[in-house]
Design an enzyme around this catalytic site. Structure first.
Site, PDB file in Angstrom:
ATOM      1  N   GLU A   1       7.477  12.234   3.433  1.00  0.00           N
ATOM      2  CA  GLU A   1       6.182  12.915   3.370  1.00  0.00           C
ATOM      3  C   GLU A   1       6.272  14.370   3.836  1.00  0.00           C
ATOM      4  O   GLU A   1       6.893  14.685   4.847  1.00  0.00           O
ATOM      5  CB  GLU A   1       5.153  12.182   4.232  1.00  0.00           C
ATOM      6  CG  GLU A   1       3.778  12.816   4.153  1.00  0.00           C
ATOM      7  CD  GLU A   1       2.754  12.154   5.053  1.00  0.00           C
ATOM      8  OE1 GLU A   1       1.604  12.610   5.049  1.00  0.00           O
ATOM      9  OE2 GLU A   1       3.094  11.200   5.766  1.00  0.00           O
TER      10      GLU A   1
ATOM     11  N   MET B   1      -4.177  12.601   0.422  1.00  0.00           N
ATOM     12  CA  MET B   1      -2.932  12.458  -0.318  1.00  0.00           C
ATOM     13  C   MET B   1      -2.991  13.231  -1.636  1.00  0.00           C
ATOM     14  O   MET B   1      -4.020  13.250  -2.307  1.00  0.00           O
ATOM     15  CB  MET B   1      -2.642  10.984  -0.605  1.00  0.00           C
ATOM     16  CG  MET B   1      -2.505  10.121   0.648  1.00  0.00           C
ATOM     17  SD  MET B   1      -1.282  10.732   1.826  1.00  0.00           S
ATOM     18  CE  MET B   1       0.216  10.583   0.867  1.00  0.00           C
TER      19      MET B   1
ATOM     20  N   PRO C   1      11.044  13.775   9.024  1.00  0.00           N
ATOM     21  CA  PRO C   1      12.092  13.626   8.013  1.00  0.00           C
ATOM     22  C   PRO C   1      13.213  12.661   8.379  1.00  0.00           C
ATOM     23  O   PRO C   1      14.065  12.378   7.543  1.00  0.00           O
ATOM     24  CB  PRO C   1      12.615  15.052   7.829  1.00  0.00           C
ATOM     25  CG  PRO C   1      12.248  15.763   9.084  1.00  0.00           C
ATOM     26  CD  PRO C   1      10.974  15.139   9.557  1.00  0.00           C
TER      27      PRO C   1
ATOM     28  N   PHE D   1       0.848  -1.193   0.000  1.00  0.00           N
ATOM     29  CA  PHE D   1       0.000   0.000   0.000  1.00  0.00           C
ATOM     30  C   PHE D   1       0.883   1.242   0.000  1.00  0.00           C
ATOM     31  O   PHE D   1       0.584   2.246  -0.620  1.00  0.00           O
ATOM     32  CB  PHE D   1      -0.926  -0.021   1.219  1.00  0.00           C
ATOM     33  CG  PHE D   1      -1.936   1.084   1.239  1.00  0.00           C
ATOM     34  CD1 PHE D   1      -2.999   1.103   0.352  1.00  0.00           C
ATOM     35  CD2 PHE D   1      -1.833   2.114   2.155  1.00  0.00           C
ATOM     36  CE1 PHE D   1      -3.935   2.137   0.358  1.00  0.00           C
ATOM     37  CE2 PHE D   1      -2.767   3.148   2.177  1.00  0.00           C
ATOM     38  CZ  PHE D   1      -3.813   3.149   1.285  1.00  0.00           C
ATOM     39  N   PHE D   2       2.010   1.149   0.715  1.00  0.00           N
ATOM     40  CA  PHE D   2       3.045   2.169   0.694  1.00  0.00           C
ATOM     41  C   PHE D   2       4.329   1.543   0.171  1.00  0.00           C
ATOM     42  O   PHE D   2       4.369   0.363  -0.149  1.00  0.00           O
ATOM     43  CB  PHE D   2       3.263   2.758   2.093  1.00  0.00           C
ATOM     44  CG  PHE D   2       2.059   3.482   2.631  1.00  0.00           C
ATOM     45  CD1 PHE D   2       1.573   4.609   2.004  1.00  0.00           C
ATOM     46  CD2 PHE D   2       1.423   3.037   3.778  1.00  0.00           C
ATOM     47  CE1 PHE D   2       0.470   5.286   2.496  1.00  0.00           C
ATOM     48  CE2 PHE D   2       0.323   3.703   4.280  1.00  0.00           C
ATOM     49  CZ  PHE D   2      -0.156   4.826   3.640  1.00  0.00           C
TER      50      PHE D   2
ATOM     51  N   ARG E   1      -7.476   4.999  13.071  1.00  0.00           N
ATOM     52  CA  ARG E   1      -6.101   5.012  12.573  1.00  0.00           C
ATOM     53  C   ARG E   1      -5.391   3.820  13.215  1.00  0.00           C
ATOM     54  O   ARG E   1      -4.968   3.893  14.371  1.00  0.00           O
ATOM     55  CB  ARG E   1      -5.395   6.315  12.929  1.00  0.00           C
ATOM     56  CG  ARG E   1      -5.981   7.551  12.273  1.00  0.00           C
ATOM     57  CD  ARG E   1      -5.936   7.457  10.773  1.00  0.00           C
ATOM     58  NE  ARG E   1      -6.122   8.753  10.132  1.00  0.00           N
ATOM     59  CZ  ARG E   1      -6.265   8.903   8.830  1.00  0.00           C
ATOM     60  NH1 ARG E   1      -6.260   7.838   8.032  1.00  0.00           N
ATOM     61  NH2 ARG E   1      -6.422  10.092   8.308  1.00  0.00           N
TER      62      ARG E   1
ATOM     63  N   ARG F   1       5.619   7.781   1.162  1.00  0.00           N
ATOM     64  CA  ARG F   1       4.174   7.826   1.268  1.00  0.00           C
ATOM     65  C   ARG F   1       3.565   8.823   0.303  1.00  0.00           C
ATOM     66  O   ARG F   1       2.379   8.820   0.056  1.00  0.00           O
ATOM     67  CB  ARG F   1       3.858   8.209   2.714  1.00  0.00           C
ATOM     68  CG  ARG F   1       2.430   8.249   3.018  1.00  0.00           C
ATOM     69  CD  ARG F   1       2.188   8.302   4.482  1.00  0.00           C
ATOM     70  NE  ARG F   1       0.774   8.019   4.588  1.00  0.00           N
ATOM     71  CZ  ARG F   1      -0.145   8.899   4.874  1.00  0.00           C
ATOM     72  NH1 ARG F   1       0.157  10.067   5.188  1.00  0.00           N
ATOM     73  NH2 ARG F   1      -1.409   8.590   4.876  1.00  0.00           N
TER      74      ARG F   1
ATOM     75  N   GLU G   1     -12.434   3.763  -0.470  1.00  0.00           N
ATOM     76  CA  GLU G   1     -11.233   3.826   0.362  1.00  0.00           C
ATOM     77  C   GLU G   1     -11.494   3.295   1.772  1.00  0.00           C
ATOM     78  O   GLU G   1     -10.665   3.460   2.656  1.00  0.00           O
ATOM     79  CB  GLU G   1     -10.711   5.266   0.413  1.00  0.00           C
ATOM     80  CG  GLU G   1     -10.247   5.772  -0.951  1.00  0.00           C
ATOM     81  CD  GLU G   1      -9.720   7.200  -0.907  1.00  0.00           C
ATOM     82  OE1 GLU G   1      -9.507   7.748   0.198  1.00  0.00           O
ATOM     83  OE2 GLU G   1      -9.521   7.782  -1.990  1.00  0.00           O
TER      84      GLU G   1
ATOM     85  N   GLU H   1     -13.396   4.335   4.082  1.00  0.00           N
ATOM     86  CA  GLU H   1     -13.380   5.392   5.088  1.00  0.00           C
ATOM     87  C   GLU H   1     -14.699   5.412   5.855  1.00  0.00           C
ATOM     88  O   GLU H   1     -15.763   5.223   5.282  1.00  0.00           O
ATOM     89  CB  GLU H   1     -13.174   6.754   4.414  1.00  0.00           C
ATOM     90  CG  GLU H   1     -11.797   6.939   3.816  1.00  0.00           C
ATOM     91  CD  GLU H   1     -11.655   8.260   3.088  1.00  0.00           C
ATOM     92  OE1 GLU H   1     -10.566   8.850   3.166  1.00  0.00           O
ATOM     93  OE2 GLU H   1     -12.620   8.708   2.443  1.00  0.00           O
TER      94      GLU H   1
END
Length: 199
Positions: free
Chosen positions: A132, A91, A127, A21-22, A72, A49, A155, A157
């Site tokens: 991202e 995103m 970072p 997914f990532f 989440r 991401r 998605e 959601e």
């Protein structure tokens, strides 16, 4: 301030070590040192991401903030509940500008329309491990129109809208009930700037 820039890094290699997914990329690089010269080769895995948009929907007339709540799963066992109170976010993809994403996410996640959309900042999320960055906006909205359940079925959601006073939202932040970085940053920014927005 910064004495170095992109030209002071030499990328030796970059390869994808995980794709799901990532994505996770492994970087091999050298960089200039503060004391002079160059580093030895460094290896780092980076969580790729993509960039995101975060929008603070605020009604300066009613002095209310529109928050959303959704599950989440990375917060499971790390927070009081994995259902978090958040700002609207989404995103960025190559087919839409950050502004277009901001408008779309306001409709999809909170059912509101931005009367104005103001860019505030671009923020690197973490970072040390991810590339991202999020584009942070505040949106002037009519909070009286925000209600109900939202999200895209495609998605998976499941989003609940909360409309609260700015003071209540900030109190939740100070009590630790709001504990995700983008929302903390957004509400702190609002607390510093709401008077000029209202004026």
């Amino acid at each position: 301030m910064n004495e170095f820039n992109d030209n002071d890094v030499q990328l030796l290699s970059k390869q994808t070590v995980f794709q799901g997914f990532f994505k996770v990329e492994e970087y091999q690089f050298v960089h200039r040192l503060f004391a002079g010269g160059w580093s030895q080769p460094v290896s780092r895995e980076v969580f790729e991401r993509g960039d995101a948009v975060v929008v603070l929907p605020y009604d300066p007339v009613l002095d209310q903030v529109v928050l959303i709540e959704q599950i989440r799963i990375p917060a499971l066992g790390k927070s009081e509940s994995p259902w978090l109170l958040e700002l609207v976010a989404g995103m960025v993809d190559k087919n839409r500008t950050p502004e277009q994403v901001a408008h779309a996410e306001l409709a999809e996640e909170a059912g509101v329309v931005a009367q104005t959309l103001t860019p505030v900042n671009q923020i690197l999320v973490s970072p040390g491990g991810t590339s991202e960055r999020f584009f942070f906006y505040w949106a002037k909205v009519d909070a009286s129109k925000a209600q109900g359940f939202h999200g895209l079925d495609s998605e998976q959601e499941d989003i609940k809208v909360h409309v609260v006073s700015r003071a209540q939202a900030y109190q939740w932040l100070e009590q630790g009930k709001i504990n995700n970085a983008a929302t903390v940053i957004g509400l702190q920014w609002l607390q510093l700037h709401y008077q000029e927005i209202q004026g």
